[in-house]
Design a protein around this motif. Structure first.
Motif, PDB file in Angstrom:
ATOM      1  N   TYR A   1       0.721  -1.120   0.037  1.00 38.11           N
ATOM      2  CA  TYR A   1      -0.094   0.088  -0.081  1.00 38.11           C
ATOM      3  C   TYR A   1       0.669   1.208  -0.015  1.00 38.11           C
ATOM      4  CZ  TYR A   1      -3.881  -3.024   1.254  1.00 38.11           C
ATOM      5  OH  TYR A   1      -4.797  -4.042   1.322  1.00 38.11           O
ATOM      6  N   GLY A   2       2.170   1.053   0.105  1.00 38.12           N
ATOM      7  CA  GLY A   2       3.234   2.344  -0.064  1.00 38.12           C
ATOM      8  C   GLY A   2       2.756   3.402  -0.999  1.00 38.12           C
ATOM      9  N   ASP A   3       2.375   3.247  -2.077  1.00 40.71           N
ATOM     10  CA  ASP A   3       2.262   3.998  -3.116  1.00 40.71           C
ATOM     11  C   ASP A   3       0.524   4.642  -3.179  1.00 40.71           C
ATOM     12  OD1 ASP A   3       4.249   3.939  -5.050  1.00 40.71           O
ATOM     13  OD2 ASP A   3       3.728   2.191  -5.933  1.00 40.71           O
ATOM     14  N   LEU A   4      -0.231   4.497  -1.984  1.00 39.21           N
ATOM     15  CA  LEU A   4      -1.501   4.894  -1.799  1.00 39.21           C
ATOM     16  C   LEU A   4      -1.580   6.118  -0.795  1.00 39.21           C
ATOM     17  CD1 LEU A   4      -3.544   1.705  -2.592  1.00 39.21           C
ATOM     18  CD2 LEU A   4      -2.783   3.684  -4.255  1.00 39.21           C
ATOM     19  N   GLY A   5      -0.469   6.759  -0.374  1.00 41.36           N
ATOM     20  CA  GLY A   5      -0.740   7.724   0.620  1.00 41.36           C
ATOM     21  C   GLY A   5      -1.673   8.915   0.345  1.00 41.36           C
ATOM     22  N   TYR A   6      -2.114   9.635   0.914  1.00 38.94           N
ATOM     23  CA  TYR A   6      -2.825  10.525   0.657  1.00 38.94           C
ATOM     24  C   TYR A   6      -1.973  12.009   0.615  1.00 38.94           C
ATOM     25  CZ  TYR A   6      -6.658   7.545   2.276  1.00 38.94           C
ATOM     26  OH  TYR A   6      -7.595   6.627   2.367  1.00 38.94           O
ATOM     27  N   ARG A   7      -0.818  12.027   1.678  1.00 43.64           N
ATOM     28  CA  ARG A   7      -0.110  13.114   1.547  1.00 43.64           C
ATOM     29  C   ARG A   7       0.938  13.226   0.412  1.00 43.64           C
ATOM     30  NH1 ARG A   7       0.485  10.622   6.859  1.00 43.64           N
ATOM     31  NH2 ARG A   7      -0.850  11.519   8.544  1.00 43.64           N
ATOM     32  N   GLU A   8       1.665  14.307   0.170  1.00 42.39           N
ATOM     33  CA  GLU A   8       2.426  14.510  -0.895  1.00 42.39           C
ATOM     34  C   GLU A   8       3.893  13.668  -0.584  1.00 42.39           C
ATOM     35  OE1 GLU A   8       2.263  16.370  -3.987  1.00 42.39           O
ATOM     36  OE2 GLU A   8       0.420  16.660  -3.451  1.00 42.39           O
ATOM     37  N   GLY A   9       4.396  13.056  -1.590  1.00 49.90           N
ATOM     38  CA  GLY A   9       5.501  12.354  -1.333  1.00 49.90           C
ATOM     39  C   GLY A   9       5.329  11.046  -0.926  1.00 49.90           C
ATOM     40  N   ARG A  10       6.159   9.966  -1.656  1.00 53.87           N
ATOM     41  CA  ARG A  10       5.940   8.554  -1.273  1.00 53.87           C
ATOM     42  C   ARG A  10       6.563   8.414  -0.118  1.00 53.87           C
ATOM     43  NH1 ARG A  10       6.575   3.145  -0.352  1.00 53.87           N
ATOM     44  NH2 ARG A  10       6.070   1.880  -2.363  1.00 53.87           N
ATOM     45  N   PRO A  11       6.082   7.753   0.922  1.00 52.78           N
ATOM     46  CA  PRO A  11       6.811   7.333   2.233  1.00 52.78           C
ATOM     47  C   PRO A  11       7.846   6.443   2.032  1.00 52.78           C
ATOM     48  CG  PRO A  11       4.666   6.486   2.171  1.00 52.78           C
ATOM     49  CD  PRO A  11       4.629   7.217   0.814  1.00 52.78           C
ATOM     50  N   ARG A  12       9.059   6.601   2.594  1.00 53.96           N
ATOM     51  CA  ARG A  12      10.035   5.563   2.594  1.00 53.96           C
ATOM     52  C   ARG A  12       9.805   4.262   3.364  1.00 53.96           C
ATOM     53  NH1 ARG A  12      15.384   8.629   4.229  1.00 53.96           N
ATOM     54  NH2 ARG A  12      16.325   6.360   4.159  1.00 53.96           N
ATOM     55  N   THR A  13      10.559   3.211   3.047  1.00 54.78           N
ATOM     56  CA  THR A  13      10.291   2.063   3.608  1.00 54.78           C
ATOM     57  C   THR A  13      11.157   2.089   4.861  1.00 54.78           C
ATOM     58  OG1 THR A  13      12.210   0.950   2.403  1.00 54.78           O
ATOM     59  CG2 THR A  13       9.826   0.781   1.538  1.00 54.78           C
ATOM     60  N   VAL A  14      10.864   1.193   5.825  1.00 51.42           N
ATOM     61  CA  VAL A  14      11.545   0.982   7.174  1.00 51.42           C
ATOM     62  C   VAL A  14      13.002   0.197   6.812  1.00 51.42           C
ATOM     63  CG1 VAL A  14      12.016  -0.454   9.237  1.00 51.42           C
ATOM     64  CG2 VAL A  14       9.849   0.380   8.736  1.00 51.42           C
ATOM     65  N   GLN A  15      13.122  -0.470   5.617  1.00 58.85           N
ATOM     66  CA  GLN A  15      14.424  -1.009   5.037  1.00 58.85           C
ATOM     67  C   GLN A  15      15.340   0.008   4.762  1.00 58.85           C
ATOM     68  OE1 GLN A  15      14.496  -0.717   1.462  1.00 58.85           O
ATOM     69  NE2 GLN A  15      16.819  -1.022   1.700  1.00 58.85           N
ATOM     70  N   SER A  16      14.971   1.037   4.177  1.00 58.95           N
ATOM     71  CA  SER A  16      15.592   2.249   3.714  1.00 58.95           C
ATOM     72  C   SER A  16      16.528   2.970   4.751  1.00 58.95           C
ATOM     73  CB  SER A  16      14.883   3.260   3.034  1.00 58.95           C
ATOM     74  OG  SER A  16      14.038   4.105   3.738  1.00 58.95           O
ATOM     75  N   PHE A  17      15.993   2.813   6.105  1.00 59.92           N
ATOM     76  CA  PHE A  17      16.722   3.315   7.085  1.00 59.92           C
ATOM     77  C   PHE A  17      17.683   2.262   7.794  1.00 59.92           C
ATOM     78  CE2 PHE A  17      12.913   5.756   7.037  1.00 59.92           C
ATOM     79  CZ  PHE A  17      13.464   7.027   6.944  1.00 59.92           C
ATOM     80  N   MET A  18      17.858   1.048   7.201  1.00 62.73           N
ATOM     81  CA  MET A  18      18.667  -0.074   7.870  1.00 62.73           C
ATOM     82  C   MET A  18      19.997  -0.172   7.177  1.00 62.73           C
ATOM     83  SD  MET A  18      16.004  -3.039   8.277  1.00 62.73           S
ATOM     84  CE  MET A  18      16.903  -3.954   9.495  1.00 62.73           C
ATOM     85  N   SER A  19      21.115  -0.130   7.733  1.00 57.17           N
ATOM     86  CA  SER A  19      22.427  -0.169   7.129  1.00 57.17           C
ATOM     87  C   SER A  19      22.904  -1.796   6.916  1.00 57.17           C
ATOM     88  CB  SER A  19      23.447   0.337   8.023  1.00 57.17           C
ATOM     89  OG  SER A  19      23.374  -0.183   9.384  1.00 57.17           O
ATOM     90  N   SER A  20      22.342  -2.707   7.616  1.00 54.06           N
ATOM     91  CA  SER A  20      22.708  -4.025   7.347  1.00 54.06           C
ATOM     92  C   SER A  20      21.623  -4.791   6.030  1.00 54.06           C
ATOM     93  CB  SER A  20      22.432  -4.805   8.584  1.00 54.06           C
ATOM     94  OG  SER A  20      21.036  -5.038   8.811  1.00 54.06           O
TER      95      SER A  20
END
Length: 468
Positions: free
Chosen positions: A281-300
């Motif tokens: 459902y990540g592409d279906l947010g009402y606000r401007e800008g596509r939200p990032r995934t949690v994965q994108s904050f992981m270094s491992s």
């Protein structure tokens, strides 16, 4: 960093009961004085606790300690979450079958109405796939899928902060298969997996089939999973993986803030727990800008990311994807081949051609606004017509509404009686491994609003009044 040291000490004081649930933390200037740090450091420390769910900021009142064992939605938590064997999910198939034959079955399933899908562009893509790729389209497409679609999916993932080369993308028969593959290569029967509460019932079905144990972690209807409660669970139990839908998930529709995602990512890496993230459902947010995934904050590299075209383009395509840890990719491809030999060929080419032509973003801009309006309209209708003490979660994206009725409401009985009138809902107990949410249910707002729909909702309301 210095603010993390301050946050760690405050966190321990909350654990020790120095600041119990409901208590107000010292003011920011007092925190700065106690720890001999700057005001900005004190602010960063307390904000990090807020992102993790330990405290809640109240305008002009300060920060108050949250009850991390009970800060989720109605019926969301137990005093001490413990691993539970998933049972009874077989009833889901019978409920889905009944919903599909109901006149207003659309209300009970998480599938968008065809009027919200790019039908004509997709039809053109199928014709072009059959015409231009006639030789290749009639062949098998073995795992990991056709290169053209893997390339397009890889490009789409960059919008969510995921930098995965096309070679890392595995095309699947929907996100359900992607989640199943991830769990199969990562777990063994009896392993413990942490999930949001409530969570998607299809995920619970997978876990029941794999004989896994589930810890249901309290989840706030607007902020998402409680990182603080998850930390307690990880400290008490040998959790093998954490499976989440952090962007507009099914059934609650919340979107975690970037700060909360960062805190969650840091916790999972600290405890060496693998993340399996469902981003359908990540592409279906009402606000401007596509939200990032949690994965994108992981270094491992200890994460899986699943997605699908089902909620945005067409459920009938039965196409999804999985990005997995590189050392496990070959094993996943072999497992997929053993079970289904690979996703269907023609739909893969059609979806690749549709994504290549670039019409998806324009389509998404239209449906996001429509979903925002429809969910708000349906929520207002429910609040005005259902029994007193009914509440409706206001999602940040998607098209699903989570309704919490009075404590006396039996949502399963509501489902049964409504079905006699051709109206379907998804009872709340489906979304829990332990049968919680008995007074809750989910509605699908992705439908055409007309007099017949209002009549169907009125039928639901009338039955709900007789049950409370």
């Amino acid at each position: 960093m210095l603010y993390e040291q301050v946050a760690s000490t405050l966190r321990q004081r909350i654990r020790d009961g120095i600041y119990p649930a409901g208590a107000r933390l010292p003011g920011l200037r007092e925190v700065a004085r106690q720890f001999s740090v700057s005001l900005s450091t004190a602010v960063a420390a307390v904000r990090s606790l807020e992102d993790e769910g330990w405290v809640e900021g109240r305008e002009r009142a300060g920060f108050f300690v949250q009850d991390i064992r009970g800060n989720g939605t109605s019926n969301a938590s137990a005093p001490d979450p413990v691993p539970a064997v998933v049972t009874g999910q077989s009833v889901t198939l019978s409920l889905l079958g009944a919903s599909s034959s109901a006149r207003f079955g659309q209300l009970g399933v998480a599938v968008p109405h065809t009027s919200f899908l790019p039908i004509q562009p997709l039809q053109r893509a199928f014709r072009q796939a059959a015409r231009w790729r006639s030789g290749r389209a009639v062949e098998y497409a073995f795992p990991p899928g056709i290169p053209e679609l893997r390339q397009q999916v890889s490009r789409r993932l960059t919008q969510a902060g995921c930098s995965a080369a096309p070679e890392r993308v595995i095309i699947t028969s929907g996100a359900q298969e992607a989640l199943n593959l991830g769990l199969r290569v990562l777990t063994a029967p009896g392993d413990v997996v942490a999930v949001e509460s409530p969570t998607y019932y299809g995920l619970l079905q997978c876990m029941e089939a794999l004989e896994l144990k589930v810890i249901e972690v309290p989840t706030h209807p607007e902020r998402g999973i409680s990182v603080a409660a998850l930390r307690l669970a990880l400290e008490q139990w040998p959790v093998k993986a954490c499976v989440l839908v952090p962007n507009h998930g099914n059934p609650v529709g919340y979107a975690m803030s970037d700060g909360s995602k960062q805190a969650l990512a840091a916790l999972l890496e600290e405890r060496d727990v693998v993340l399996i993230e469902d981003d359908v459902y990540g592409d279906l947010g009402y606000r401007e800008g596509r939200p990032r995934t949690v994965q994108s904050f992981m270094s491992s590299g200890r994460w899986f990311l699943a997605g699908s075209a089902s909620k945005t383009i067409s459920a009938g395509l039965r196409l999804g994807w999985l990005v997995a840890p590189a050392p496990l990719q070959e094993r996943i491809e072999h497992l997929q081949y053993t079970y289904i030999a690979g996703a269907s060929t023609v739909p893969q080419y059609a979806l690749a051609d549709y994504l290549l032509r670039g019409g998806l973003n324009r389509h998404l801009r239209r449906v996001r606004g429509e979903y925002a309006a429809l969910t708000e309209r349906m929520a207002e209708f429910v609040m005005q017509s259902f029994p007193a003490d009914t509440s409706v979660n206001r999602p940040a994206g998607g098209y699903l509404l989570w309704v919490t009725g009075p404590e006396t409401l039996d949502a399963l009985e509501l489902y049964r009686r409504a079905l006699e009138h051709g109206v379907a809902i998804a009872p709340g107990s489906l979304f829990s491994a332990t049968g919680r949410y008995r007074n809750c249910f989910r509605l699908n707002a992705s439908t055409v609003w007309d007099a017949e729909l209002e009549a169907a909702l009125s039928v639901l309301a009338d039955i709900a009044h007789t049950l409370t």
